[in-house]
Scaffold this active site. Sequence first.
Site, PDB file in Angstrom:
ATOM      1  N   SER A 135      57.963  -7.670  48.202  1.00 38.62           N
ATOM      2  CA  SER A 135      59.589  -6.399  46.919  1.00 38.62           C
ATOM      3  C   SER A 135      59.468  -6.863  45.890  1.00 38.62           C
ATOM      4  CB  SER A 135      60.599  -5.712  47.858  1.00 38.62           C
ATOM      5  OG  SER A 135      60.952  -4.921  47.448  1.00 38.62           O
ATOM      6  N   LYS A 189      59.691  -6.251  56.413  1.00 36.59           N
ATOM      7  CA  LYS A 189      59.499  -4.722  54.164  1.00 36.59           C
ATOM      8  C   LYS A 189      59.419  -3.990  55.009  1.00 36.59           C
ATOM      9  CE  LYS A 189      58.144  -4.957  50.901  1.00 36.59           C
ATOM     10  NZ  LYS A 189      57.197  -3.404  50.375  1.00 36.59           N
ATOM     11  N   HIS A 192      63.090  -2.645  55.612  1.00 39.64           N
ATOM     12  CA  HIS A 192      63.205  -2.400  53.645  1.00 39.64           C
ATOM     13  C   HIS A 192      62.816  -1.473  52.915  1.00 39.64           C
ATOM     14  CE1 HIS A 192      61.842  -3.063  49.596  1.00 39.64           C
ATOM     15  NE2 HIS A 192      63.155  -3.275  48.460  1.00 39.64           N
ATOM     16  N   ASN A 193      61.168  -0.621  53.618  1.00 36.53           N
ATOM     17  CA  ASN A 193      60.877   0.338  53.207  1.00 36.53           C
ATOM     18  C   ASN A 193      61.659   1.679  53.176  1.00 36.53           C
ATOM     19  OD1 ASN A 193      59.322  -1.609  51.326  1.00 36.53           O
ATOM     20  ND2 ASN A 193      57.511  -0.257  51.254  1.00 36.53           N
ATOM     21  N   GLU A 196      64.931   1.650  51.901  1.00 36.21           N
ATOM     22  CA  GLU A 196      64.359   2.030  50.356  1.00 36.21           C
ATOM     23  C   GLU A 196      64.281   3.581  50.478  1.00 36.21           C
ATOM     24  OE1 GLU A 196      61.174   0.331  48.779  1.00 36.21           O
ATOM     25  OE2 GLU A 196      60.068   1.945  47.898  1.00 36.21           O
TER      26      GLU A 196
END
Length: 477
Positions: A135, A189, A192-193, A196
């Site tokens: 990222s 990940k 994480h997105n 986000e």
Amino acid sequence: MAGHDQQKQCDIGLIGLGVMGSSFALNMADHGFSVAGYNREEEKIRRLAEIKSEHHKIETTRDLRQLAQMLRTPRAIVLLVPAGPAVDAVIENLVPHLERGDLIIDSGNSHFTDTDRRGAALDVKGLRFMGMGMSGGESGARHGPSLMPGGPEQAYARVRPILEAVAAHVGAMPCVAHLGPGSAGHYVKMVHNGIEYGMMQLIAESYDLMKRALDLHTDQLHIVYERWNRRALNGYLMEITAEIFLRKDERTGQPLIDLILDEARQKGTGEWTVADALQVQVPTLNIDAAVMMRHLSGFKAQRQAAALLIKGPDPLYAGDKPAFIDRLENALHAAVIITYAQGMALLKQASAVYGYHLNLETVARVWTGGCIIRSALLADIQAAYKADPQLENLLVAPPLNQVLTSLQADLRAVLRVAVDLGIPVPGLMMALAYWDAYRSSRLPANLIMAQRDYFGSHTYERVDAKGKFHTRWDRSG
Ligand code: 6PG
């Protein structure tokens, strides 16, 4: 063969020399590692040759066999190609040139189930495979990304010195760690997105309130976000938001933000997060709302037609504007913590379901630098998991729970205003709904169970006795 042995000298291979790949190649070369880069397109190779400096040890090729020959054995090769069929195609073409023990690291935004599938298929061939989330976009790849590797631990140990050198650093700590087996890295990940998406939606709602209700112009918006970025909400998304409001369009001289079409696209990682949260049955209300609002934004023509037909209240706020902006800052602060809490709760459950053995303190630490959701709040989140590694939910962790308790009045006040003025703020609403539901020792699910039992004989459990019960509801008691 002697010639070949001489060629086998590069530390690491890199397939895909697009913007991310060439940035990552330069980053590794900056730290003294020799890189063998591959791309099918001559143009990409030429571009990298133009931007690399004398001291960068980067060899390039358009031939996978030659790439394999350039690398020390056992080989380690990073893939930075678009997620999906391209990854399978590259692996298929690369494998004939590899030997037992060689390692492939997929660093794209691959779906975690693809990572598990690829890992199993390569394992049969004696090859190692790691899924590594990366990222931070282009500048992260170039100057220090947050890296989220998962897969066999011995394979990680081989590339660890390179990854620790090139990752973002917070203090002396590199923003990388072996997160767990199999697809653990790509799962982290993905979440994480998801977070986000949730944070971006919340920030967008704060912008909408200040633009529509307070009628702030872009210079004023810049000042507000710039101020917020110096306080509790400090973080990368806040920083770039402040900067966005400064940018003028080169063609017209107008604020660029006002010329950007209000339809949010997505590549899919947010949707994947929501889909898997449903699968493992963890509520992620803010991530769900963020994905849905991107979809709803896509109905531009319908929204334009509806705007002419459906009248709502006057959106202008008549109260004290500076006081409202302060309350909005607190509301956003609360909602962002609640969004992180949902993402971490999802990771906790997924870790149990998929056997990742995630250490959530480590995950929070890896996110403190380099990545898109990095923020000052992550230090508190990391501390919360350090204090209690088994923590069920961040909402109950001190000091976050005291912080939320003190912010909740402002979140409620901001929502009342948004509701009265008819400005849609589903992210802020979901944050409050999650908070209020999570702190309710009793929810109205008993009525849902009674209804299910009434129309479908689905049975219910009782608060005062064990077992399953059924009532003939249509008969009088
Ligand atoms: C990152 C970003 C990166 C990418 C997103 C955009 O961590 O560096 O998340 O992975 O920019 O995939 O996602 P959408 O296109 O789905 O908004």
